[in-house]
Design a protein around this motif. Sequence first.
Motif, mmCIF file in Angstrom:
data_model
loop_
_atom_site.group_PDB
_atom_site.id
_atom_site.type_symbol
_atom_site.label_atom_id
_atom_site.label_comp_id
_atom_site.label_asym_id
_atom_site.label_seq_id
_atom_site.Cartn_x
_atom_site.Cartn_y
_atom_site.Cartn_z
ATOM 1 N N LYS A 98 35.081 42.130 39.320
ATOM 2 C CA LYS A 98 35.510 42.128 37.927
ATOM 3 C C LYS A 98 36.265 40.848 37.593
ATOM 4 O O LYS A 98 36.045 40.245 36.542
ATOM 5 C CB LYS A 98 36.376 43.359 37.653
ATOM 6 C CG LYS A 98 35.593 44.642 37.636
ATOM 7 C CD LYS A 98 36.377 45.933 37.639
ATOM 8 C CE LYS A 98 37.735 46.000 37.141
ATOM 9 N NZ LYS A 98 38.354 47.324 37.215
ATOM 10 N N SER A 99 37.130 40.427 38.492
ATOM 11 C CA SER A 99 37.890 39.201 38.281
ATOM 12 C C SER A 99 36.973 37.980 38.224
ATOM 13 O O SER A 99 37.077 37.144 37.321
ATOM 14 C CB SER A 99 38.912 39.054 39.403
ATOM 15 O OG SER A 99 39.519 37.802 39.359
ATOM 16 N N GLU A 147 37.076 45.153 42.330
ATOM 17 C CA GLU A 147 38.129 44.452 41.587
ATOM 18 C C GLU A 147 37.913 42.944 41.663
ATOM 19 O O GLU A 147 38.089 42.232 40.671
ATOM 20 C CB GLU A 147 39.515 44.820 42.121
ATOM 21 C CG GLU A 147 39.941 46.230 41.787
ATOM 22 C CD GLU A 147 40.032 46.487 40.295
ATOM 23 O OE1 GLU A 147 40.547 45.612 39.562
ATOM 24 O OE2 GLU A 147 39.588 47.560 39.860
ATOM 25 N N THR A 169 27.326 45.494 34.882
ATOM 26 C CA THR A 169 28.357 44.472 34.741
ATOM 27 C C THR A 169 27.810 43.111 35.120
ATOM 28 O O THR A 169 28.032 42.117 34.426
ATOM 29 C CB THR A 169 29.572 44.819 35.623
ATOM 30 O OG1 THR A 169 30.108 46.067 35.190
ATOM 31 C CG2 THR A 169 30.643 43.761 35.537
ATOM 32 N N ASN A 198 33.754 37.931 37.629
ATOM 33 C CA ASN A 198 32.846 38.033 36.491
ATOM 34 C C ASN A 198 33.551 37.624 35.195
ATOM 35 O O ASN A 198 32.972 36.929 34.356
ATOM 36 C CB ASN A 198 32.295 39.453 36.393
ATOM 37 C CG ASN A 198 31.080 39.534 35.522
ATOM 38 O OD1 ASN A 198 30.237 38.645 35.546
ATOM 39 N ND2 ASN A 198 30.977 40.600 34.749
ATOM 40 N N ASN A 211 32.991 46.397 28.905
ATOM 41 C CA ASN A 211 34.312 46.500 29.531
ATOM 42 C C ASN A 211 34.174 47.194 30.883
ATOM 43 O O ASN A 211 33.114 47.697 31.227
ATOM 44 C CB ASN A 211 35.309 47.232 28.623
ATOM 45 C CG ASN A 211 34.850 48.620 28.275
ATOM 46 O OD1 ASN A 211 34.189 49.285 29.050
ATOM 47 N ND2 ASN A 211 35.204 49.079 27.087
ATOM 48 N N TYR A 212 35.262 47.220 31.614
ATOM 49 C CA TYR A 212 35.225 47.725 32.983
ATOM 50 C C TYR A 212 35.780 49.135 33.112
ATOM 51 O O TYR A 212 36.060 49.592 34.219
ATOM 52 C CB TYR A 212 36.018 46.779 33.894
ATOM 53 C CG TYR A 212 35.505 45.367 33.886
ATOM 54 C CD1 TYR A 212 34.202 45.079 34.253
ATOM 55 C CD2 TYR A 212 36.327 44.321 33.512
ATOM 56 C CE1 TYR A 212 33.725 43.787 34.253
ATOM 57 C CE2 TYR A 212 35.865 43.018 33.513
ATOM 58 C CZ TYR A 212 34.564 42.759 33.887
ATOM 59 O OH TYR A 212 34.100 41.481 33.881
ATOM 60 N N THR A 218 36.221 51.540 36.612
ATOM 61 C CA THR A 218 37.525 52.033 37.048
ATOM 62 C C THR A 218 37.542 53.554 37.125
ATOM 63 O O THR A 218 37.997 54.133 38.115
ATOM 64 C CB THR A 218 38.619 51.542 36.086
ATOM 65 O OG1 THR A 218 38.550 50.123 36.007
ATOM 66 C CG2 THR A 218 39.998 51.968 36.543
#
Length: 183
Positions: free
Chosen positions: A120-121, A117, A58, A123, A65-66, A70
């Motif tokens: 991810k936000s 999380e 990532t 990034n 995608n994540y 998850t």
Amino acid sequence: MTGFSWKPRLIVAALVGAITYLWIQSANPELERRNRLQATLRIIELRDAELMRDILLTRAGLLTNYDALTRTGQSLLNLSRGLRDELAASVSPEPRRMGDLAGALSAALQDRLTQIEYLKSDNALLRNSVMSFNEIGRNLQLSAKPADSARLTNLWRLMAGFWKMPGLSRRGSLNRSWSVYPG
């Protein structure tokens, strides 16, 4: 003599079968439980390695995608909760202490998933900001006047400095760093 030689063999085979059956039935349930717990810990270790691989992919922009993050994170959390619940149900002191350690493992995994999380936000914000910045830069270059070249150069220098900022993976650092850019 052939009728006489099969009887001892049959008796020996029956005794070996009975001893094997009794040995299997008398197996220590604590040993089976320990093996099951060790297998669960190995699976947790494997899922943790998968999670770290997905985080690196990532960060490098190779994971589109994540979903993998998850899925692996939820699998890790379920495994650790199951381990904690199984160990906490014991009445003897040694497994209870291990249950406390499993509870600490669950809490650490929950904290790691929270940090993921945030990653991810951050990034996603970084990706969107870079794409937006590139589009704005192209538009400014096409419509720039000679007097705007200093402002455009300053904008590019600020963006390059933004890319080199340390600690971009910490929560909120991206939002705070955007305040240095001209609006």
